[in-house]
Design a protein around this motif. Sequence first.
Motif, mmCIF file in Angstrom:
data_model
loop_
_atom_site.group_PDB
_atom_site.id
_atom_site.type_symbol
_atom_site.label_atom_id
_atom_site.label_comp_id
_atom_site.label_asym_id
_atom_site.label_seq_id
_atom_site.Cartn_x
_atom_site.Cartn_y
_atom_site.Cartn_z
ATOM 1 N N ALA A 185 -2.260 -9.860 -1.961
ATOM 2 C CA ALA A 185 -0.983 -8.869 -2.269
ATOM 3 C C ALA A 185 -1.163 -7.593 -1.486
ATOM 4 O O ALA A 185 -2.362 -7.116 -1.520
ATOM 5 C CB ALA A 185 -0.936 -8.710 -3.902
ATOM 6 N N LEU A 186 -0.080 -7.189 -1.034
ATOM 7 C CA LEU A 186 -0.153 -5.697 -0.552
ATOM 8 C C LEU A 186 0.448 -4.831 -1.480
ATOM 9 O O LEU A 186 1.733 -5.133 -1.840
ATOM 10 C CB LEU A 186 0.700 -5.737 0.641
ATOM 11 C CG LEU A 186 0.077 -6.854 1.901
ATOM 12 C CD1 LEU A 186 1.002 -6.475 3.159
ATOM 13 C CD2 LEU A 186 -1.309 -6.501 2.285
ATOM 14 N N ILE A 187 -0.311 -3.874 -2.123
ATOM 15 C CA ILE A 187 0.143 -2.775 -3.095
ATOM 16 C C ILE A 187 0.303 -1.559 -2.488
ATOM 17 O O ILE A 187 -0.639 -1.014 -1.848
ATOM 18 C CB ILE A 187 -0.756 -2.981 -4.017
ATOM 19 C CG1 ILE A 187 -1.162 -4.370 -4.687
ATOM 20 C CG2 ILE A 187 -0.519 -1.759 -5.133
ATOM 21 C CD1 ILE A 187 -1.515 -4.371 -6.121
ATOM 22 N N ASP A 188 1.665 -1.016 -2.544
ATOM 23 C CA ASP A 188 2.018 0.245 -2.202
ATOM 24 C C ASP A 188 1.045 1.146 -2.469
ATOM 25 O O ASP A 188 0.704 1.469 -3.644
ATOM 26 C CB ASP A 188 3.327 0.625 -2.428
ATOM 27 C CG ASP A 188 3.904 1.593 -1.829
ATOM 28 O OD1 ASP A 188 4.427 1.856 -0.621
ATOM 29 O OD2 ASP A 188 3.787 2.878 -2.379
ATOM 30 N N ALA A 189 0.516 1.941 -1.519
ATOM 31 C CA ALA A 189 -0.849 3.023 -2.065
ATOM 32 C C ALA A 189 -0.150 4.184 -2.660
ATOM 33 O O ALA A 189 -0.723 5.046 -3.283
ATOM 34 C CB ALA A 189 -1.084 3.307 -0.523
ATOM 35 N N GLU A 190 1.271 4.346 -2.407
ATOM 36 C CA GLU A 190 1.829 5.455 -3.378
ATOM 37 C C GLU A 190 2.312 5.135 -4.604
ATOM 38 O O GLU A 190 2.246 6.164 -5.588
ATOM 39 C CB GLU A 190 2.853 6.346 -2.336
ATOM 40 C CG GLU A 190 3.186 7.731 -3.093
ATOM 41 C CD GLU A 190 4.256 8.248 -1.987
ATOM 42 O OE1 GLU A 190 5.145 9.091 -2.502
ATOM 43 O OE2 GLU A 190 4.197 7.987 -0.862
ATOM 44 N N ASP A 191 3.006 4.228 -4.676
ATOM 45 C CA ASP A 191 3.736 3.792 -5.858
ATOM 46 C C ASP A 191 3.109 2.791 -6.788
ATOM 47 O O ASP A 191 3.528 2.400 -7.915
ATOM 48 C CB ASP A 191 5.204 3.251 -5.477
ATOM 49 C CG ASP A 191 6.179 4.337 -5.121
ATOM 50 O OD1 ASP A 191 5.821 5.516 -5.105
ATOM 51 O OD2 ASP A 191 7.188 3.915 -4.588
ATOM 52 N N PHE A 192 2.154 1.906 -6.248
ATOM 53 C CA PHE A 192 1.059 0.894 -6.948
ATOM 54 C C PHE A 192 2.202 -0.143 -7.307
ATOM 55 O O PHE A 192 2.116 -0.718 -8.365
ATOM 56 C CB PHE A 192 0.394 1.523 -7.932
ATOM 57 C CG PHE A 192 -0.688 2.313 -7.624
ATOM 58 C CD1 PHE A 192 -1.857 1.779 -7.204
ATOM 59 C CD2 PHE A 192 -0.663 3.624 -7.635
ATOM 60 C CE1 PHE A 192 -3.114 2.437 -6.681
ATOM 61 C CE2 PHE A 192 -1.596 4.368 -7.054
ATOM 62 C CZ PHE A 192 -2.892 3.835 -6.486
ATOM 63 N N GLU A 193 3.287 -0.442 -6.255
ATOM 64 C CA GLU A 193 3.958 -1.639 -6.400
ATOM 65 C C GLU A 193 3.545 -2.693 -5.571
ATOM 66 O O GLU A 193 3.336 -2.493 -4.397
ATOM 67 C CB GLU A 193 5.480 -1.268 -6.357
ATOM 68 C CG GLU A 193 6.215 -0.404 -7.351
ATOM 69 C CD GLU A 193 6.729 -1.339 -8.456
ATOM 70 O OE1 GLU A 193 6.804 -2.545 -8.264
ATOM 71 O OE2 GLU A 193 7.457 -0.533 -9.234
ATOM 72 N N ILE A 194 3.838 -3.876 -5.670
ATOM 73 C CA ILE A 194 3.573 -5.089 -4.705
ATOM 74 C C ILE A 194 4.573 -4.840 -3.820
ATOM 75 O O ILE A 194 5.866 -4.802 -3.909
ATOM 76 C CB ILE A 194 3.631 -6.241 -5.352
ATOM 77 C CG1 ILE A 194 2.121 -6.488 -5.932
ATOM 78 C CG2 ILE A 194 3.845 -7.342 -4.436
ATOM 79 C CD1 ILE A 194 1.667 -8.188 -5.937
ATOM 80 N N ALA A 195 4.380 -4.808 -2.323
ATOM 81 C CA ALA A 195 5.415 -4.826 -1.361
ATOM 82 C C ALA A 195 5.392 -6.311 -0.526
ATOM 83 O O ALA A 195 6.366 -6.773 -0.212
ATOM 84 C CB ALA A 195 4.845 -4.045 -0.152
#
Length: 269
Positions: A185-195
């Motif tokens: 999983a790539l997790i957005d480093a600012e929002d902590f959402e999966i991209a």
Amino acid sequence: MNRLRYIWLLLFAALPVSGGAAAMSSTLSADDIMAKAVARAESPVNHEARPDYFYTKKTVTEDLDSKGHVKERKERVYEVSVAAGLSYLKLLEMNGQSLSTAELKKQADHEAAERQKLADAKPGQKGDERENFLTADLVQRFNFTLAGEQMINGRRAYILSFDPKPGMPVKKLTDRFVNQMAGTALIDAEDFEIARAEIHLKGEVSLWGGVVGTLRHCRFTLERTRLADGSWFNSDSHGIFEGRKLLEPMLIRTHSESSNFRQASATVQ
């Protein structure tokens, strides 16, 4: 429940998806990242503050033969409304054709029944949270490893690999699938959402000892989109599922794409 919906629910039960906002930090561990994601995903404020949205969703399901040739193809177009984090699907077209009067009535009755179920449900059990389905119980079933960082859609993301922990209990049907799911999983480093998420099966999954069927192979990829206001949505997915249903071999290919995202307030004249 139709077969695509069944597979979809089983697969998405295994996805570690989340929401949130935090500053980038190279000192975060994989467990830190997931803890922040869970905290945000389970926060009531996150749901209450989320704008209501409409969008269009197109799904294609193809039954394939052993050589990969299409035997049957089903295409559906939905209007999706999202309110307080809960999603409601309205079928608009089937195989390129608008619904008949009878089908429209059936659809309306189904929508009314679903909304009544939501109204009757206990707090915390209301609706289909397809855009945000991370829970602490789900996360604790996996081991996460931080593999680095990369850019995706112009944003920095953590690369997390995940594997199911051995010996996890099976209390419900979906646990059989979760216990065999692994991926990245790539997790957005600012929002902590999966991209982006890529998922596969580590081993065969049997239903009722193999009597109902088995799922021997699956690969599934999910892409997510961040809108200008910070809202995240599942925008594209595709998968392949191979196994057996009763005595018949099963090979299914799926693709789903969402578009025309718009806030509900913007549609009011």
